[in-house]
Design an enzyme around this catalytic site. Structure first.
Site, PDB file in Angstrom:
ATOM      1  CB  CYS A  11      13.060   4.739  -0.362  1.00  0.00           C
ATOM      2  SG  CYS A  11      14.499   4.332  -1.167  1.00  0.00           S
ATOM      3  CG  HIS A  54      11.803   3.479  -5.553  1.00  0.00           C
ATOM      4  ND1 HIS A  54      11.344   4.536  -4.655  1.00  0.00           N
ATOM      5  CD2 HIS A  54      12.419   2.656  -4.538  1.00  0.00           C
ATOM      6  CE1 HIS A  54      11.622   4.410  -3.345  1.00  0.00           C
ATOM      7  NE2 HIS A  54      12.230   3.187  -3.394  1.00  0.00           N
TER       8      HIS A  54
END
Length: 413
Positions: free
Chosen positions: A164, A342
């Protein structure tokens, strides 16, 4: 060697709330959620049946049918966002030394959909039915590879892969290359497209995703007491970064200056952040030192803010420790993942664009779905409604699985 200045001259976005920077930005400022039921595959038997899908994306708007067919969805997103960013920058490659124009674009996972589809074909029809573009379609560095082929970019070309934090690492590494004089311009950011059976199934197995299936628009709720996991998203965020004098000479519009980059590791756990966000603290402090800024100079933090129980608390603790009294008197933070979900390896790219837009417009996108703010997340999270704030510098945080952290600081020009 003196440090060269790095500025942002182009922006491109493909996101769950819009295709293009302005549609996406308008939706975020309005507090509109891009989360809905999964339509890319039949998720009816999955514990989580919602995601932040990119809607109405037509590869043919950005590439011919043959190019689209040869590239996984994540590369299609990267090509589309790069096209927007290049057009926005006004960069004319006919006037550039191509060896000084590079592309650093990463993804966290890459062509998972292509792997799943081709494995199915292999099992059903055998090895001879595996297509010749199987490998080039799925490997991550073909995102910058395809961008470089399209525009003739012959400078640095590679893909950071750090879960991420990928987008921020890509942008930060590009900054270093330009500062050192190894490139004048770099197209940088992140892309991802892992809303697939294995992608969603794997995150379900890790118990990482929200299961608020009946209320998808309310599922991603960073800093709220009722948060129950993140919502997966997809898309791409691309910036054109340029050496300041190079941009000035060609009369380019400058959105912001990229002044700080920090990176660290938790060395704590595969998925859980270190206590009190210690690794994130170090990355934020490093970025502040790199920018030559006191914490009080930063007015806004676009947080990692994933809507996970442990992650949100650790990040808030880290921000409080780094910014001290300023965190309680003046600093505003928000999580646009409350609207986009996300985007994994694309998150940093999208959120860098958002941070640059916040600097330029003086508008902070809200954190939506904050109905009962967690007392362990006591920051001004701009709940539910956008806010006008005068900014001179802003930070963007990205923290990834494996305990990897990357922080960027942008400054108004």
């Amino acid at each position: 060697m003196s440090r060269r200045r790095v500025v942002v001259t182009g922006l491109g976005l493909v996101s769950p709330v819009g295709i293009g920077v302005e549609p996406s930005w308008s939706a975020l400022v309005a507090g509109q959620s891009g989360i809905g039921p999964i339509t890319l595959f039949d998720a009816s038997t999955f514990p989580t049946r919602i995601a932040g899908e990119v809607k109405a994306f037509e590869p043919g708007d950005f590439m011919d049918r043959k190019e689209a067919r040869r590239n996984d969805r994540f590369i299609q997103f990267a090509l589309a966002a790069a096209e927007m960013a290049m057009k926005d920058s006004g960069l004319d490659m006919a006037r550039e030394d191509p060896s000084l124009v590079g592309c650093i674009v990463g993804a966290g996972i890459g062509g998972l959909g292509t792997i799943e589809d081709t494995h199915r074909v292999f099992l059903e029809k055998g090895v001879r039915k595996i297509g010749p573009f199987f490998i080039p379609s799925l490997i991550i560095n073909l995102a910058p590879g395809q961008i470089s082929l399209r525009y003739g970019l012959k400078g640095p070309n590679f893909s950071p892969v750090s879960a991420c934090a990928t987008g921020n690492h890509s942008i930060g590494d590009a900054m270093l290359y330009i500062e050192r004089g190894l490139a004048d311009v770099i197209v940088a950011g992140g892309c991802e497209a892992t809303i697939t059976p294995l992608g969603i199934g794997g995150f379900c197995a890790a118990r990482a995703l929200s299961e608020r299936n009946d209320e998808p628009a309310r599922a991603s709720r960073p800093f709220d007491r009722a948060r129950d996991g993140f919502v997966a998203g997809e898309g791409a965020g691309i910036l054109v970064l340029e050496e300041y004098e190079h941009a000035r000479r060609r009369g380019a519009r400058v959105y912001a200056e990229l002044v700080g980059y920090g990176a660290s590791a938790d060395a704590n756990h595969v998925t859980s952040p270190s206590p009190e966000g210690e690794g994130g603290q170090r990355a934020m402090r490093m970025a502040l030192r790199d920018a030559g800024l006191a914490p009080e100079a930063v007015g806004y933090v676009n947080t990692h803010g994933t809507s996970t129980p442990a992650g949100d608390v650790a990040e808030c603790q880290a921000i409080n420790r780094v910014f001290g009294e300023h965190a309680r008197r003046g600093l505003v933070v928000s999580s646009t993942k409350s609207m986009t979900g996300h985007l994994l390896g694309a998150a940093g790219g999208l959120e860098a664009v958002v941070t640059v837009k916040a600097l330029g417009t003086g508008v902070i996108p809200p954190t939506i779905n904050v109905e009962d703010q967690d007392p362990e997340c006591q920051l001004d999270v701009v709940p539910n409604v956008a806010r006008e704030v005068k900014l001179s510098a802003a930070m963007s945080n990205s923290f990834g699985f494996g305990g990897t952290n990357a922080v960027l600081i942008f400054k108004a020009v």
